[in-house]
Design a protein around this motif. Structure first.
Motif, PDB file in Angstrom:
ATOM      1  N   LEU B  73       0.829  -1.206   0.000  1.00 41.69           N
ATOM      2  CA  LEU B  73       0.000   0.000   0.000  1.00 41.69           C
ATOM      3  C   LEU B  73       0.868   1.262   0.000  1.00 41.69           C
ATOM      4  CD1 LEU B  73      -2.745  -1.121   2.585  1.00 41.69           C
ATOM      5  CD2 LEU B  73      -2.935  -1.111   0.090  1.00 41.69           C
ATOM      6  N   ASP B  74       2.185   1.079   0.043  1.00 46.34           N
ATOM      7  CA  ASP B  74       3.170   2.155  -0.111  1.00 46.34           C
ATOM      8  C   ASP B  74       3.217   3.136   1.055  1.00 46.34           C
ATOM      9  OD1 ASP B  74       5.328   3.130  -1.524  1.00 46.34           O
ATOM     10  OD2 ASP B  74       4.121   4.535  -2.696  1.00 46.34           O
ATOM     11  N   ARG B  75       2.868   2.636   2.238  1.00 49.60           N
ATOM     12  CA  ARG B  75       3.076   3.442   3.454  1.00 49.60           C
ATOM     13  C   ARG B  75       3.804   2.555   4.472  1.00 49.60           C
ATOM     14  NH1 ARG B  75      -2.415   6.805   4.666  1.00 49.60           N
ATOM     15  NH2 ARG B  75      -0.924   8.397   5.317  1.00 49.60           N
ATOM     16  N   VAL B  89     -10.480   5.356   5.237  1.00 50.15           N
ATOM     17  CA  VAL B  89      -9.782   5.659   6.490  1.00 50.15           C
ATOM     18  C   VAL B  89      -8.656   4.653   6.692  1.00 50.15           C
ATOM     19  CG1 VAL B  89     -10.018   5.674   9.015  1.00 50.15           C
ATOM     20  CG2 VAL B  89     -11.757   6.767   7.582  1.00 50.15           C
ATOM     21  N   TRP B  90      -7.472   5.185   7.023  1.00 45.60           N
ATOM     22  CA  TRP B  90      -6.274   4.357   7.192  1.00 45.60           C
ATOM     23  C   TRP B  90      -5.917   4.215   8.663  1.00 45.60           C
ATOM     24  CZ3 TRP B  90      -2.606   2.792   3.223  1.00 45.60           C
ATOM     25  CH2 TRP B  90      -3.016   3.124   1.921  1.00 45.60           C
ATOM     26  N   MET B 117      -5.253   6.203  13.701  1.00 47.22           N
ATOM     27  CA  MET B 117      -5.491   6.691  12.335  1.00 47.22           C
ATOM     28  C   MET B 117      -4.261   7.343  11.723  1.00 47.22           C
ATOM     29  SD  MET B 117      -9.360   8.270  12.403  1.00 47.22           S
ATOM     30  CE  MET B 117      -9.284   8.980  10.747  1.00 47.22           C
ATOM     31  N   PRO B 120      -3.246  12.080   5.759  1.00 45.60           N
ATOM     32  CA  PRO B 120      -2.614  12.127   4.435  1.00 45.60           C
ATOM     33  C   PRO B 120      -1.212  12.729   4.438  1.00 45.60           C
ATOM     34  CG  PRO B 120      -4.887  12.904   4.312  1.00 45.60           C
ATOM     35  CD  PRO B 120      -4.555  12.767   5.777  1.00 45.60           C
ATOM     36  N   GLN B 122       1.091  11.976   6.426  1.00 43.56           N
ATOM     37  CA  GLN B 122       2.064  10.946   6.813  1.00 43.56           C
ATOM     38  C   GLN B 122       2.462  10.176   5.560  1.00 43.56           C
ATOM     39  OE1 GLN B 122      -0.623   9.619  10.216  1.00 43.56           O
ATOM     40  NE2 GLN B 122       1.376   9.264  11.109  1.00 43.56           N
ATOM     41  N   VAL B 123       3.484  10.690   4.905  1.00 48.34           N
ATOM     42  CA  VAL B 123       3.875  10.239   3.576  1.00 48.34           C
ATOM     43  C   VAL B 123       5.221   9.538   3.688  1.00 48.34           C
ATOM     44  CG1 VAL B 123       4.487  11.058   1.266  1.00 48.34           C
ATOM     45  CG2 VAL B 123       2.626  12.131   2.518  1.00 48.34           C
ATOM     46  N   PRO B 124       5.413   8.466   2.908  1.00 47.92           N
ATOM     47  CA  PRO B 124       6.718   7.802   2.947  1.00 47.92           C
ATOM     48  C   PRO B 124       7.847   8.785   2.647  1.00 47.92           C
ATOM     49  CG  PRO B 124       5.139   6.513   1.676  1.00 47.92           C
ATOM     50  CD  PRO B 124       4.476   7.824   1.991  1.00 47.92           C
TER      51      PRO B 124
END
Lengths: 128, 128
Positions: B73-75, B89-90, B117, B120, B122-124
């Motif tokens: 999922l790339d996170r 929702v993540w 939670m 958005p 919180q990006v790699p």
């Protein structure tokens, strides 16, 4: 068994964070043993279709669209299957041309590819 | 590269079929080689958490909720990660107790587990 599923329709909340991906596409790449009566999306070619879709989405510059593999989506007989969120629209895709049409019509232009769409009444035989 | 992503916000259409699953949960079970700088959700224990969540959702009678595996999922750095659609929702989940809280608060009662939670922003690191 009683259905104790949540009764609120979708749990949508106006205070949720913005979507991390504008469109999140999941293609089933589940594999079952050869000869399984339900078959599986992998044996129907889903991995090649996923790879094609990932490559084309990148070429087209769809930066906020994520193309993902998924485990069994449980609609095997209709596969290869794909679901696009947040809209929750399902497709059965057979060829790269099907993928191209979904990329152009649905993901780029916000339309629907009616000829490939699955409806909720298309349920696996075991669940009927 | 120019961002040629679709400009329509989510492509929602009032004429789409009903959702096939009222809630569709995807847990990343992607595996990377040992020592990869991003790590992976599998090495952080995501498969056991997925198995636990599937079993508990079944025991709780959540018949219209589907618990699925997903590819990356790339996170990864925030993993094990989970996304619940259609709300998008993540969560970052570490323990069975985290899963229990999401089942009860989010999936059963339509609330949110704020402490788990992801937002958005919180990006790699590679994408910053």
């Amino acid at each position: 068994m009683n259905d104790l599923s949540p009764k609120t329709p979708a749990g949508l909340s106006g205070t949720d964070p913005a979507l991390f991906y504008d469109r999140h596409v999941f293609l089933c790449t589940n594999e079952r043993m050869a000869g399984h009566p339900r078959g599986c999306c992998k044996s129907r070619g889903s991995e090649k279709l996923r790879d094609y879709m990932k490559a084309r989405a990148k070429e087209l510059g769809f930066e906020k669209t994520r193309i993902n593999s998924a485990g069994c989506l449980d609609r095997c007989e209709l596969g290869p299957t794909m679901v696009i969120y947040p809209e929750g629209v399902w497709y059965s895709v057979q060829t790269p041309a099907d993928v191209d049409e979904i990329l152009e019509t649905h993901l780029k232009n916000g339309g629907r590819v009616q000829r490939l769409m699955l409806t909720p009444d298309q349920v696996p035989p075991k669940k009927k």
